[in-house]
Design a protein around this motif. Structure first.
Motif, short mmCIF file in Angstrom:
data_model
loop_
_atom_site.label_atom_id
_atom_site.label_comp_id
_atom_site.label_asym_id
_atom_site.label_seq_id
_atom_site.Cartn_x
_atom_site.Cartn_y
_atom_site.Cartn_z
N ASP A 40 -13.42 -7.27 1.96
CA ASP A 40 -13.99 -5.99 1.56
C ASP A 40 -13.59 -4.88 2.53
OD1 ASP A 40 -15.19 -7.24 -0.56
OD2 ASP A 40 -17.15 -7.43 0.41
N GLN A 41 -13.55 -5.18 3.82
CA GLN A 41 -13.19 -4.16 4.79
C GLN A 41 -11.71 -3.80 4.73
OE1 GLN A 41 -15.37 -2.34 6.47
NE2 GLN A 41 -16.85 -3.51 5.29
N VAL A 42 -10.86 -4.78 4.44
CA VAL A 42 -9.43 -4.49 4.29
C VAL A 42 -9.20 -3.59 3.08
CG1 VAL A 42 -7.19 -5.52 3.70
CG2 VAL A 42 -8.57 -6.50 5.53
N VAL A 43 -9.89 -3.88 1.97
CA VAL A 43 -9.77 -3.03 0.78
C VAL A 43 -10.28 -1.62 1.08
CG1 VAL A 43 -10.67 -2.67 -1.56
CG2 VAL A 43 -9.85 -4.92 -0.88
N GLN A 44 -11.38 -1.53 1.82
CA GLN A 44 -11.93 -0.22 2.19
C GLN A 44 -10.94 0.57 3.05
OE1 GLN A 44 -15.00 0.90 1.24
NE2 GLN A 44 -14.76 2.85 2.29
N GLU A 45 -10.35 -0.09 4.04
CA GLU A 45 -9.40 0.60 4.91
C GLU A 45 -8.13 1.00 4.16
OE1 GLU A 45 -9.68 1.77 7.99
OE2 GLU A 45 -11.77 1.15 7.88
N LEU A 46 -7.65 0.16 3.26
CA LEU A 46 -6.49 0.53 2.46
C LEU A 46 -6.81 1.72 1.54
CD1 LEU A 46 -4.99 -2.95 1.57
CD2 LEU A 46 -4.07 -1.26 3.16
N GLY A 47 -8.02 1.75 1.03
CA GLY A 47 -8.44 2.91 0.23
C GLY A 47 -8.53 4.17 1.06
N ASP A 48 -9.03 4.04 2.30
CA ASP A 48 -9.07 5.20 3.20
C ASP A 48 -7.66 5.68 3.53
OD1 ASP A 48 -11.80 5.12 3.21
OD2 ASP A 48 -11.97 4.06 5.12
N LEU A 49 -6.74 4.74 3.72
CA LEU A 49 -5.35 5.11 4.00
C LEU A 49 -4.74 5.84 2.80
CD1 LEU A 49 -2.82 4.93 5.80
CD2 LEU A 49 -2.33 2.76 4.67
N ALA A 50 -5.02 5.35 1.59
CA ALA A 50 -4.52 6.02 0.39
C ALA A 50 -5.12 7.42 0.26
CB ALA A 50 -4.86 5.19 -0.85
N LEU A 51 -6.40 7.56 0.61
CA LEU A 51 -7.04 8.88 0.58
C LEU A 51 -6.40 9.81 1.59
CD1 LEU A 51 -9.42 10.44 -0.70
CD2 LEU A 51 -10.80 9.65 1.21
N ALA A 52 -6.09 9.31 2.78
CA ALA A 52 -5.45 10.14 3.80
C ALA A 52 -4.04 10.54 3.38
CB ALA A 52 -5.40 9.38 5.12
N ILE A 53 -3.30 9.61 2.78
CA ILE A 53 -1.94 9.94 2.34
C ILE A 53 -1.98 10.95 1.20
CG2 ILE A 53 0.09 8.97 1.19
CD1 ILE A 53 -0.30 6.46 2.89
N SER A 54 -2.96 10.83 0.31
CA SER A 54 -3.03 11.77 -0.81
C SER A 54 -3.41 13.17 -0.35
CB SER A 54 -4.02 11.28 -1.87
OG SER A 54 -5.35 11.40 -1.39
N ASN A 55 -4.02 13.31 0.82
CA ASN A 55 -4.39 14.63 1.33
C ASN A 55 -3.30 15.28 2.16
OD1 ASN A 55 -6.90 14.84 0.16
ND2 ASN A 55 -7.90 13.71 1.80
N ILE A 56 -2.17 14.62 2.32
CA ILE A 56 -1.06 15.23 3.05
C ILE A 56 -0.51 16.38 2.21
CG2 ILE A 56 1.29 14.89 3.87
CD1 ILE A 56 0.55 12.00 4.50
N ASN A 57 -0.29 17.51 2.84
CA ASN A 57 0.27 18.67 2.14
C ASN A 57 1.76 18.47 2.00
OD1 ASN A 57 0.95 21.10 1.06
ND2 ASN A 57 0.12 22.32 2.74
N GLN A 58 2.20 18.26 0.78
CA GLN A 58 3.60 17.97 0.53
C GLN A 58 4.37 19.19 0.06
OE1 GLN A 58 3.59 14.75 -2.23
NE2 GLN A 58 2.62 13.35 -0.82
N SER A 59 3.71 20.33 0.02
CA SER A 59 4.43 21.51 -0.45
C SER A 59 5.34 22.05 0.65
CB SER A 59 3.43 22.58 -0.89
OG SER A 59 2.64 22.98 0.19
N TYR A 60 6.41 22.62 0.26
CA TYR A 60 7.35 23.21 1.21
C TYR A 60 7.98 24.44 0.58
CZ TYR A 60 11.13 21.20 -1.53
OH TYR A 60 11.99 20.89 -2.54
#
Length: 108
Positions: A40-60
């Motif tokens: 459960d904690q590994v799934v939670q951390e992977l979800g947090d990582l996905a959330l962090a990656i999705s919040n990266i500003n990719q505009s240029y």
């Protein structure tokens, strides 16, 4: 017949084997619960990582550049929200699009 009565009355290994069965059972139950928690904690951390990656500003963008003999037009890219993104994502939120918990059904 004497040997059979000796085996029947011998209890030297009984206590040790029953203790080992009890200790083994407790260890197996602990390992199962521990592995479920780790899962459960590994799934939670992977979800947090996905959330962090999705919040990266990719505009240029870059503006046009003109030199002595050539010029380059400007370009821009705007990162729009995906279907799982929202503007209110914070670090304490549950991972986006991941549901680890199952709700109980009444009567079952």
């Amino acid at each position: 017949m004497n040997m059979l009565s000796k085996f029947w009355n011998d209890e030297a290994g009984f206590v040790v084997s029953s203790e080992l069965v009890l200790i083994g059972t407790i260890l197996v139950l602990g390992v199962v619960v521990g592995l479920a928690t780790v899962r459960d904690q590994v799934v939670q951390e992977l979800g947090d990582l996905a959330l962090a990656i999705s919040n990266i500003n990719q505009s240029y963008s870059f503006s046009g550049v003109t030199g002595h003999t050539s010029s380059v037009a400007g370009s821009i890219f705007d990162d729009n929200l995906d279907f799982c993104d929202s503007n209110t994502d914070v670090a304490t939120d549950e991972p986006a699009c991941i549901d680890v918990q199952i709700t109980a059904i009444a009567g079952e």
